[in-house]
Each structure stands twice: as structure tokens, then as C-alpha cells.
Write a protein that holds these residues in place. Sequence first.
Motif, PDB file in Angstrom:
ATOM      1  N   LYS A 124       0.867  -1.170   0.000  1.00 10.22           N
ATOM      2  CA  LYS A 124       0.000   0.000   0.000  1.00 10.22           C
ATOM      3  C   LYS A 124       0.908   1.225   0.000  1.00 10.22           C
ATOM      4  O   LYS A 124       1.752   1.388   0.883  1.00 10.22           O
ATOM      5  N   LEU A 125       0.753   2.087  -1.005  1.00  9.54           N
ATOM      6  CA  LEU A 125       1.599   3.264  -1.185  1.00  9.54           C
ATOM      7  C   LEU A 125       0.792   4.528  -0.943  1.00  9.54           C
ATOM      8  O   LEU A 125      -0.269   4.702  -1.544  1.00  9.54           O
ATOM      9  N   ILE A 126       1.299   5.399  -0.100  1.00 12.69           N
ATOM     10  CA  ILE A 126       0.635   6.680   0.139  1.00 12.69           C
ATOM     11  C   ILE A 126       1.706   7.768   0.195  1.00 12.69           C
ATOM     12  O   ILE A 126       2.684   7.646   0.935  1.00 12.69           O
ATOM     13  N   TYR A 127       1.515   8.814  -0.608  1.00 12.53           N
ATOM     14  CA  TYR A 127       2.372   9.993  -0.542  1.00 12.53           C
ATOM     15  C   TYR A 127       1.693  11.071   0.282  1.00 12.53           C
ATOM     16  O   TYR A 127       0.494  11.308   0.133  1.00 12.53           O
ATOM     17  N   HIS A 128       2.465  11.717   1.158  1.00  9.97           N
ATOM     18  CA  HIS A 128       1.988  12.836   1.961  1.00  9.97           C
ATOM     19  C   HIS A 128       2.899  14.032   1.713  1.00  9.97           C
ATOM     20  O   HIS A 128       4.097  13.863   1.488  1.00  9.97           O
ATOM     21  N   CYS A 129       2.335  15.215   1.799  1.00 10.64           N
ATOM     22  CA  CYS A 129       3.143  16.432   1.831  1.00 10.64           C
ATOM     23  C   CYS A 129       3.500  16.696   3.292  1.00 10.64           C
ATOM     24  O   CYS A 129       2.673  16.485   4.184  1.00 10.64           O
ATOM     25  N   THR A 130       4.719  17.136   3.536  1.00 10.66           N
ATOM     26  CA  THR A 130       5.129  17.410   4.910  1.00 10.66           C
ATOM     27  C   THR A 130       6.220  18.474   4.926  1.00 10.66           C
ATOM     28  O   THR A 130       6.724  18.877   3.885  1.00 10.66           O
ATOM     29  N   HIS A 131       6.576  18.918   6.120  1.00 14.62           N
ATOM     30  CA  HIS A 131       7.697  19.840   6.298  1.00 14.62           C
ATOM     31  C   HIS A 131       8.982  19.024   6.372  1.00 14.62           C
ATOM     32  O   HIS A 131       9.010  17.967   7.000  1.00 14.62           O
ATOM     33  N   SER A 132      10.048  19.504   5.785  1.00 14.26           N
ATOM     34  CA  SER A 132      11.295  18.744   5.738  1.00 14.26           C
ATOM     35  C   SER A 132      11.816  18.415   7.135  1.00 14.26           C
ATOM     36  O   SER A 132      12.360  17.335   7.350  1.00 14.26           O
TER      37      SER A 132
END
Length: 109
Positions: A60-68
Motif C-alpha cells: 500500500k503506497l501513500i504519498y503525503h506532503c510534509t515539512h522537511s
Amino acid sequence: MNSVNLIVLSVFIVYGVSAISCPRCTNENDWQTCTGTQTCGGGDDTCQLEIDNNNNDIYKLIYHCTHSQNCQQHETQHCDLTAQGRCIFCCDSLASCRTQLEGVFDALP
């Protein structure tokens, strides 16, 4: 235009130009479908990929946006999905995310 409006306009332009795009997967169980994109907002500047091993060879693949700064502690260069069950990778551009994703799945048996 007074200086306050000029500052607000300048911040808006810089923020708009610096937005990062992360991959989006149309099928969370097929890494080759991660060809779409999502634009990050709210100051996010890094993409984070979570891969869960659901059944030894289905992921299961999920991309999230986040702070570095949130991602650095969890960045993984090598991860054994069979042993660990979940791997988390960070990437800072659309191109590097796709290269990383291809590298991860080419390395899997």
C-alpha cells in the motif's frame, strides 16, 4: 500601493512559486500508477512516501506532503518491507520521488 500591501504581495508570489508537487498513486497497490501529482500547500516542502507490506508482495503506497524538518527523523535509505512491514522515504522533488520509487521496487525481489 503602500509598503504593507507590497510585502503581502511579495510573500504571496514567493510562496506560489515555491510550492512542491508530490506524486499521487491512482492504485495504492501498484507503484507504477504513481504518475499523477498533488500540489502541497501550507508551507510543506517535502514529499513523504509510506509503503506498507499488506501481504508479503502487495504494498500500500501513500504519498503525503510534509515539512522537511518532520521528515528528516524518519528518512530511510534502506528498508526491509518483509521484516519491518512499513517503510518511510522522503524526497524533495517530483523527479527524485519517482526515481526513488523506481529504485525501491526494482530492488524488491
